[in-house]
Design a protein around this motif. Sequence first.
Motif, PDB file in Angstrom:
ATOM      1  N   ALA A 128       0.667  -1.390   0.191  1.00 56.51           N
ATOM      2  CA  ALA A 128       0.215   0.254   0.166  1.00 56.51           C
ATOM      3  C   ALA A 128       0.785   1.766  -0.199  1.00 56.51           C
ATOM      4  CB  ALA A 128      -0.769   0.001   1.405  1.00 56.51           C
ATOM      5  N   ILE A 129       2.155   1.116  -0.393  1.00 53.44           N
ATOM      6  CA  ILE A 129       2.779   2.255   0.187  1.00 53.44           C
ATOM      7  C   ILE A 129       3.668   2.798  -1.680  1.00 53.44           C
ATOM      8  CG2 ILE A 129       4.325   3.904   1.836  1.00 53.44           C
ATOM      9  CD1 ILE A 129       1.502   2.431   3.034  1.00 53.44           C
ATOM     10  N   ALA A 131       5.350   4.556  -2.414  1.00 53.31           N
ATOM     11  CA  ALA A 131       6.723   5.510  -1.826  1.00 53.31           C
ATOM     12  C   ALA A 131       7.732   4.452  -1.532  1.00 53.31           C
ATOM     13  CB  ALA A 131       6.402   6.760  -1.539  1.00 53.31           C
ATOM     14  N   ASN A 347      -2.085   3.066   6.517  1.00 52.37           N
ATOM     15  CA  ASN A 347      -1.445   3.272   5.601  1.00 52.37           C
ATOM     16  C   ASN A 347      -1.303   4.171   5.082  1.00 52.37           C
ATOM     17  OD1 ASN A 347      -0.441   0.062   5.154  1.00 52.37           O
ATOM     18  ND2 ASN A 347      -2.817  -0.137   3.532  1.00 52.37           N
ATOM     19  N   GLU A 348      -2.377   5.489   4.938  1.00 53.69           N
ATOM     20  CA  GLU A 348      -2.666   6.390   4.835  1.00 53.69           C
ATOM     21  C   GLU A 348      -1.077   7.187   5.931  1.00 53.69           C
ATOM     22  OE1 GLU A 348      -5.779   8.119   6.401  1.00 53.69           O
ATOM     23  OE2 GLU A 348      -6.690   8.386   4.132  1.00 53.69           O
ATOM     24  N   THR A 351       1.888   5.830   3.957  1.00 49.39           N
ATOM     25  CA  THR A 351       2.637   6.644   2.897  1.00 49.39           C
ATOM     26  C   THR A 351       2.945   8.334   3.126  1.00 49.39           C
ATOM     27  OG1 THR A 351       0.804   5.317   1.970  1.00 49.39           O
ATOM     28  CG2 THR A 351       1.095   8.051   1.000  1.00 49.39           C
ATOM     29  N   ALA A 354       6.836   8.497   3.594  1.00 46.97           N
ATOM     30  CA  ALA A 354       7.142   8.026   2.732  1.00 46.97           C
ATOM     31  C   ALA A 354       7.147   8.785   1.876  1.00 46.97           C
ATOM     32  CB  ALA A 354       6.366   6.129   2.094  1.00 46.97           C
ATOM     33  N   GLU A 355       5.990   9.391   0.905  1.00 46.25           N
ATOM     34  CA  GLU A 355       6.540  10.351   0.275  1.00 46.25           C
ATOM     35  C   GLU A 355       7.270  11.631   0.348  1.00 46.25           C
ATOM     36  OE1 GLU A 355       2.219  11.481  -0.209  1.00 46.25           O
ATOM     37  OE2 GLU A 355       1.745   9.429  -1.606  1.00 46.25           O
TER      38      GLU A 355
END
Length: 369
Positions: A128-129, A131, A347-348, A351, A354-355
């Motif tokens: 789900a990630i 990035a 996951n949000e 994310t 990671a971004e």
Amino acid sequence: MQTDTDTDTDTDTDTITGTSLTTDSISVARRRSAELEEQIRRDPGRFRVLTGDRPTGPLHLGHYFGTLRNRVRLQDAGVETFVLVADYQVLTDRDVAERQAEIVEELLLDYLAIGIDPERSTVFTHSAIPALNQLLLPFLSLVSVAELQRNPTVKDEIAHSRQSAVSGLMFTYPVHQAADILFCKANLVPVGQDQLPHLEVTRTVARRFDERYGPVFPVPDALLSEAPLLLGTDGTKMSKSRGNAISLSATADETAKLIKGAKTDAERRITYDPDHRPEVSSLVLLAALCEGGDPRAVAEEIGDGGAAALKRRVTEAVNTFMAPLRARRSDYAADRTYLRKVLHQGNERATAVAEATLTEVRQAMGTLY
């Protein structure tokens, strides 16, 4: 969050180890871990931990006493914790990932039951990630084929692979794990001593990236855990796939049946002697861990009661210990919508982290157009 890289475990060496661990390197890692524990006690907010599991089957008591309770300890101490469900890494040693969604959900139930708090820990999945996984590309440019070939993590995974041929994902496994750790700039990774070579890959990638492009990543430290040696009920290594482990999802009756069939030996008097009586000693240790006592004292109390008395003691200890965990797990299992919400929110958060890291990486590399 700050990282602490000015230590005796950080050197100017720019190589990825491909040899067995030395006594000296383990001693250094243990001394450093003791220092880290004291720093965690004084200022837990300076640390960020990355840990996790591959969703390949039920988690068991070996996992709990080996790693899971330590995660909860760090979380409760105030350390920022990221818990990875490494679903992509399932494909490193098998051709397909079977029943993946079901196993991920069961894994999440185990996490919640043992005390992982989704408000304080970020639980997320690889797939789900995007990035996070994109970091694998620049990271691969920082290591050579020869280094990957001689890396003990790769060698071990290849030796135990279920695939008919070694995949490219298997070959890049340690670098993918470096992306797991560095995407969130984790500066602390709880590991057993056999995993120190794997962490050295991450430390090398972080150093090389910073030397080539400028400072972005901390160089993470290993936090060595003293995982107790619990054997499976058949006397071999406890494993998800061997059917010799007491899973966290097991009922009281299933647990009793597994312990009743556990391997012991012919000597009647119960003693704690892991070197000479590994099967008996593993059962004694399990009872002691569940009771919060000393294994030698447990063995002395059982004395001449023999294997039957030992198994009764272990069964009672495990089921008493597991009762509140089972109750919490049952409560969470009744609300599958909540499970999906926990994973979605995790996951949000992952994310977003990671971004932000990927943007820094692209800026450092001059590819932010």
